[in-house]
Write a protein that holds these residues in place. Structure first.
Motif, PDB file in Angstrom:
ATOM      1  N   THR A 190      40.722  52.627  65.891  1.00 17.09           N
ATOM      2  CA  THR A 190      40.132  52.171  67.153  1.00 17.09           C
ATOM      3  C   THR A 190      40.796  52.887  68.327  1.00 17.09           C
ATOM      4  N   TRP A 191      40.099  52.818  69.459  1.00 15.79           N
ATOM      5  CA  TRP A 191      40.613  53.439  70.693  1.00 15.79           C
ATOM      6  C   TRP A 191      40.656  52.387  71.788  1.00 15.79           C
ATOM      7  N   PRO A 192      41.631  52.417  72.645  1.00 19.94           N
ATOM      8  CA  PRO A 192      41.666  51.438  73.739  1.00 19.94           C
ATOM      9  C   PRO A 192      40.539  51.722  74.731  1.00 19.94           C
ATOM     10  N   ARG A 193      39.971  50.668  75.273  1.00 15.16           N
ATOM     11  CA  ARG A 193      38.893  50.843  76.260  1.00 15.16           C
ATOM     12  C   ARG A 193      39.512  51.187  77.605  1.00 15.16           C
ATOM     13  N   GLN A 194      39.886  52.445  77.764  1.00 11.61           N
ATOM     14  CA  GLN A 194      40.484  52.896  79.015  1.00 11.61           C
ATOM     15  C   GLN A 194      39.730  54.125  79.476  1.00 11.61           C
ATOM     16  N   ARG A 195      39.306  54.130  80.734  1.00  7.25           N
ATOM     17  CA  ARG A 195      38.498  55.251  81.231  1.00  7.25           C
ATOM     18  C   ARG A 195      39.322  56.523  81.367  1.00  7.25           C
TER      19      ARG A 195
ATOM     20  N   CYS B 298      43.489  57.275  77.700  1.00  3.96           N
ATOM     21  CA  CYS B 298      43.350  56.355  76.574  1.00  3.96           C
ATOM     22  C   CYS B 298      44.143  56.860  75.369  1.00  3.96           C
ATOM     23  N   GLY B 299      44.770  58.019  75.502  1.00  2.00           N
ATOM     24  CA  GLY B 299      45.602  58.544  74.421  1.00  2.00           C
ATOM     25  C   GLY B 299      44.837  59.530  73.564  1.00  2.00           C
ATOM     26  N   ARG B 300      45.579  60.421  72.943  1.00  2.34           N
ATOM     27  CA  ARG B 300      44.942  61.489  72.167  1.00  2.34           C
ATOM     28  C   ARG B 300      44.730  61.108  70.712  1.00  2.34           C
ATOM     29  N   ILE B 301      45.406  60.031  70.251  1.00  3.24           N
ATOM     30  CA  ILE B 301      45.232  59.618  68.851  1.00  3.24           C
ATOM     31  C   ILE B 301      44.853  58.146  68.824  1.00  3.24           C
TER      32      ILE B 301
END
Lengths: 373, 233
Positions: free
Chosen positions: B155-160, B163-166
């Motif tokens: 999963t990925w954080p919901r950040q515009r 949000c990070g590369r991994i």
């Protein structure tokens, strides 16, 4: 169904920030020790100093951290108490260094000594007066006395303890360190290289002889164009690693890097001479055993447990003291003496066969089965 | 042999570092999955000119709307190649030369599941990198390389932004190896690129680290890059 729950208390398996990973011998010992306990069907949990984070030692084995509130005379009473309280559901305990068993220890517990650590000059800054030394001895005696068994990786520690407190003799077990002989073995054929490669495969600390080694290698690299120097290991700080990279850049045929443990056999097999120039605080060094198992000529400091492994002039060279002069003389003798390198290496390889990982596990199993019954 | 796939988002990279980054990657990865974020320059042509590049294109730019959607899309395209390990890299980042020698051994093991590298922000040229404050590369490590587990939910954080590369699951405490191999980050080499990135980020983010991009020269501390040596074995 696990055979029982084992708690292991150490000071640092990783850096206390939980981020910087340490690849030293004690950490590798901890990993093999954990694997062995898991193979024996124990449920294992580790604790160390830190801000409360949790990591894993190996997959499925947690490493919790607790803050260090006080430390004196190399004991950590607050850590010891936090372990005692947090690990209240464990059945057995292992104190990964002896002084961690102060002031209290679980009933069915084992403490481990990784070697004499009070044999370097700055030790006196920790115990500067006789009063301090008396307090340190009292705490250490208490720490040795509480666990059911104390396992020492070398005979130097055992001789010191039994000479100081003969009554503790029955508590002490000798389990020398190990080398995985399936991974660490000589190459099928030694490469016919013109170059002679010297390796320092240690953490880069003063007590491991890094300062003398760098000066010695500066002289030798200038004198012997066939010489290469490989400095392979992490520094004690991020900035020391930068400085080592710079040092290697400034010296032709000098290399600074490190490798994950599974690639170290390959590193040793590509070297000719291995330096273990410890000045103090040394047990039966894993690096020394690994170099020996690969059949390399070893130059080691005459200190701690290294004398359990090497007979000077027979299966390696022992330096006393470790200085630039003694290092240069020993390395020169090996650089210019391929037959000496070969003879020492062959005998080193034969010696290392007495220190296989399977023998280490068997010795440990006997201790564990007596204490954790 | 474990399969190593690089994943990389790109947008308008022509005239910058994309060619040398792809050249570098091809020295040690099996393939490179690129998501082009609606470039308006020759970026897609550059990508297509390299072998083992799997190029996908967004019709409209996603990064400026929501980076997490862009990253998630790139992730789906990457895992479709069935990699064993994934290297998450940007179009202005290169691992030093030794990675060519060492990549197979680095990932061909079962001791650890991710690798962290030190990332050096080159500043105003390719001879020096920045070390003041949060730029200090010696004290921080970037997790860029990790083992892909097909059964795992990622999963990925919901950040515009940022949000990070991994994916989050690859950031957890995993058995990690901290490599001595260094990553050269070239994104701040040209002052005009630094200014453009600053303006882009400032629309959605603020903080002392971002503001330090515009620090006057007397506040910036640089160290000379120490060239790496290839090992003789």
């Amino acid at each position: 169904m696990a055979k029982g729950r084992v708690g292991v208390l150490t000071t640092y398996h990783v850096h206390e920030d939980g981020k910087r990973v340490i690849y030293g011998g004690a950490e590798r010992y901890g990993i093999e020790f954990t694997r062995m306990l898991v193979e024996m069907e124990y449920d294992v949990t580790w604790w160390q100093i830190g801000s409360g984070w949790t990591q894993e030692v190996i997959p499925g084995v947690p490493l919790h951290s607790v803050p260090l509130r006080e430390a004196a005379y190399q004991t950590c009473p607050s850590l010891n108490r936090a372990f005692f309280e947090q690990a209240d559901r464990i059945d057995h305990a292992v104190y990964f260094s002896t002084l961690l068993a102060y002031p209290q220890a679980f009933e069915r517990s084992i403490a481990i000594s990784h070697g004499v650590y009070w044999d370097y000059p700055t030790w006196e800054t920790i115990v500067p007066t006789e009063r301090h030394r008396a307090e340190w001895r009292a705490r250490w005696y208490a720490a040795l006395n509480k666990p059911q068994k104390v396992v020492s990786c070398d005979t130097a520690t055992i001789r010191f303890i039994t000479a100081t407190w003969p009554g503790l003799a029955e508590k002490l077990e000798y389990v020398p360190n190990f080398v995985n002989l399936e991974e660490f073995h000589p190459p099928d054929a030694d490469a016919g290289r013109a170059s002679v490669r010297v390796l320092l495969p240690r953490r880069l600390t003063a007590v491991r002889g890094i300062n003398e080694t760098l000066t010695a290698m500066e002289r030798l690299l200038a004198a012997y164009p066939q010489l290469e120097f490989h400095l392979v290991g992490r520094g004690h700080s991020d900035h020391q690693e930068r400085d080592m990279l710079r040092w290697a850049h400034e010296h032709p045929r000098a290399y600074y890097y490190w490798r994950p443990p599974h690639l170290m056999p390959h590193v040793y097999r590509n070297m000719d001479i291995v330096l273990i120039p410890s000045k103090a605080a040394e047990g039966t060094s894993l690096s020394c055993l690994e170099a020996m198992a690969v059949g390399r000529a070893v130059v080691a400091g005459c200190t701690g447990g290294l004398t359990d492994l090497i007979l000077d002039g027979y299966n390696g060279l022992l330096l006393r003291p470790v200085t630039v002069r003694t290092l240069v003389e020993a390395i020169e003798a090996l650089v210019t003496g391929p037959d000496l390198r070969r003879e020492l290496g062959e005998r080193a390889e034969a010696t290392a066969r007495a220190f296989g990982l399977d023998q280490w596990k068997e010795r440990w199993r006997r201790v564990i089965e007596r204490v954790f019954r | 042999m474990p399969r190593l796939t690089a994943m990389m988002p790109v947008r308008n990279e022509a005239g910058r570092y994309l060619e040398e980054v792809l050249e570098n990657l091809l020295g040690y990865v099996d393939d490179i999955v690129i998501l082009d974020d609606a470039s308006t320059d020759a970026t897609p042509d550059i990508c297509r000119s390299f072998p083992r590049v799997i190029l996908h294109r967004n019709p409209e730019p996603l990064f400026s709307l929501d980076e997490s959607v862009l990253r998630e899309t790139l992730w789906r395209l990457t895992v479709a190649t069935e990699p064993s390990w994934i290297l998450s890299v940007d179009a202005d980042e290169m691992l030093e030369e030794r990675m060519r020698q060492e990549a197979p051994a680095l990932i061909g093991q079962d001791e650890y599941d991710c690798v962290e590298f030190r990332l050096f922000d080159f500043w105003g040229g390719r001879t020096h990198y920045r070390v003041d404050g949060g730029w200090n590369p010696w004290a921080r490590r970037v997790r860029m390389l990790f083992r892909y587990r097909p059964g795992q939910v990622y999963t990925w954080p919901r950040q515009r932004l940022h949000c990070g590369r991994i994916p989050l699951e690859a950031r957890e405490p995993l058995p990690v190896y901290q490599s001595d191999l260094r990553v050269m980050h070239l994104g701040w080499v040209r002052p005009e690129d630094a200014r453009r990135k600053y303006e882009q980020y400032r629309e959605r983010w603020s903080g002392p680290h971002l503001e330090s991009v515009l620090d006057p020269p007397e506040k910036i501390r640089l160290e000379p890059w120490i060239p790496g040596k290839l090992l003789p074995y």
